[in-house]
Design an enzyme around this catalytic site. Structure first.
Site, PDB file in Angstrom:
ATOM      1  N   ASP A 101      44.748  31.725  38.385  1.00  0.00           N
ATOM      2  CA  ASP A 101      45.425  30.478  38.731  1.00  0.00           C
ATOM      3  C   ASP A 101      45.669  29.692  37.435  1.00  0.00           C
ATOM      4  OD1 ASP A 101      46.389  28.341  40.192  1.00  0.00           O
ATOM      5  OD2 ASP A 101      44.463  27.713  40.972  1.00  0.00           O
ATOM      6  N   ARG A 163      37.198  35.220  54.031  1.00  0.00           N
ATOM      7  CA  ARG A 163      37.153  36.348  53.092  1.00  0.00           C
ATOM      8  C   ARG A 163      37.460  37.684  53.755  1.00  0.00           C
ATOM      9  NH1 ARG A 163      34.974  34.716  48.167  1.00  0.00           N
ATOM     10  NH2 ARG A 163      33.287  33.210  48.258  1.00  0.00           N
TER      11      ARG A 163
HETATM   12  P1  IMP Z   1      41.402  29.775  37.510  1.00  0.00           P
HETATM   13  O1  IMP Z   1      40.245  29.578  36.593  1.00  0.00           O
HETATM   14  O2  IMP Z   1      42.096  28.460  37.817  1.00  0.00           O
HETATM   15  O3  IMP Z   1      42.379  30.812  37.044  1.00  0.00           O
HETATM   16  O4  IMP Z   1      40.836  30.192  38.913  1.00  0.00           O
HETATM   17  C1  IMP Z   1      40.302  31.409  39.131  1.00  0.00           C
HETATM   18  C2  IMP Z   1      39.349  31.436  40.303  1.00  0.00           C
HETATM   19  O5  IMP Z   1      39.530  30.348  41.214  1.00  0.00           O
HETATM   20  C3  IMP Z   1      39.641  32.671  41.105  1.00  0.00           C
HETATM   21  O6  IMP Z   1      38.933  33.769  40.618  1.00  0.00           O
HETATM   22  C4  IMP Z   1      39.213  32.249  42.498  1.00  0.00           C
HETATM   23  O7  IMP Z   1      37.834  32.454  42.654  1.00  0.00           O
HETATM   24  C5  IMP Z   1      39.536  30.783  42.550  1.00  0.00           C
HETATM   25  N1  IMP Z   1      40.871  30.554  43.145  1.00  0.00           N
HETATM   26  C6  IMP Z   1      42.020  30.244  42.499  1.00  0.00           C
HETATM   27  N2  IMP Z   1      43.041  30.111  43.352  1.00  0.00           N
HETATM   28  C7  IMP Z   1      42.534  30.377  44.580  1.00  0.00           C
HETATM   29  C8  IMP Z   1      43.128  30.445  45.897  1.00  0.00           C
HETATM   30  O8  IMP Z   1      44.320  30.210  46.126  1.00  0.00           O
HETATM   31  N3  IMP Z   1      42.276  30.768  46.903  1.00  0.00           N
HETATM   32  C9  IMP Z   1      40.955  31.026  46.722  1.00  0.00           C
HETATM   33  N4  IMP Z   1      40.375  30.990  45.510  1.00  0.00           N
HETATM   34  C10 IMP Z   1      41.156  30.664  44.445  1.00  0.00           C
END
Ligand code: IMP
Ligand code: MG
Length: 172
Positions: A101, A163
């Site tokens: 994300d 999940r």
């Molecule tokens: P980042 O650090 O913002 O890239 O987020 C990564 C982590 O956030 C992922 O490995 C997920 O565990 C969680 N995450 C990000 N987007 C989502 C989503 O749309 N649904 C559920 N978990 C998410």
């Protein structure tokens, strides 16, 4: 199906795409033995399906990272909750992610793992949300590019719910 959810990627599409990813990875790592590092908890479903499609030798290991607090919003804070069982120095590492994300989680582990001197590090993610990217990352294998909205299912949760859904869904 749960009432407030909308399917955005159904189980058949996920299965077909995972076969393609597994074939690419198998071709690229033909004479190697990569260490697949699944990032818990969200990627446990993806990694289970991915490894059953690989036709190379591999090692699977797990790390757990905390990034999101409760709900749909990231806290921004990242910490290593569970480390690897394997020494990765000199090894080919592939991170297995459910979704990238902001990219902050992955850049944190990337930096942490580089210090351990692996031979190579690549990333496979089932879902890639480019809209929200903050960190500069290179992702070698992507299942699906999706918009920046919050999704659940196929390992991904909202406060530990959803999940087990066999598809990826967003909220109506
Ligand atoms: P980042 O650090 O913002 O890239 O987020 C990564 C982590 O956030 C992922 O490995 C997920 O565990 C969680 N995450 C990000 N987007 C989502 C989503 O749309 N649904 C559920 N978990 C998410
Ligand atoms: Mg995750």
């Amino acid at each position: 199906m749960k009432e407030s959810l909308k399917v955005i990627i159904d189980g058949d599409r996920i299965k077909a795409r995972i076969s393609e990813l597994a074939r690419e990875i198998s071709d690229d790592y033909r004479d190697k033995r990569p260490i697949l590092v699944a990032v818990l908890k969200g990627s446990f479903v993806f990694v289970a399906d991915l490894v059953r499609e690989l036709d190379i030798d591999f090692v699977v290991d797990f790390i757990a990272i905390g990034s999101y607090g409760a709900g749909k919003k990231s806290t921004g804070a990242v910490k290593l909750i569970k480390d690897l069982n394997h020494d990765i120095s000199g090894e080919d590492v592939i991170f297995v992610e459910d979704v990238v994300d902001s990219g902050n989680t992955l850049s944190y582990i990337y930096a942490n793992f580089l210090a351990r001197r692996p031979k190579s590090i690549e990333v496979v993610t089932l879902l890639n949300k480019m809209d929200n990217r903050e960190a500069n990352l290179s992702i070698k294998y992507t299942g699906f590019d999706i918009p920046g909205e919050f999704v659940v299912g196929y390992g991904l949760d909202l406060d530990e719910k959803y999940r087990g859904l066999p598809y990826i869904a967003s909220f109506k």
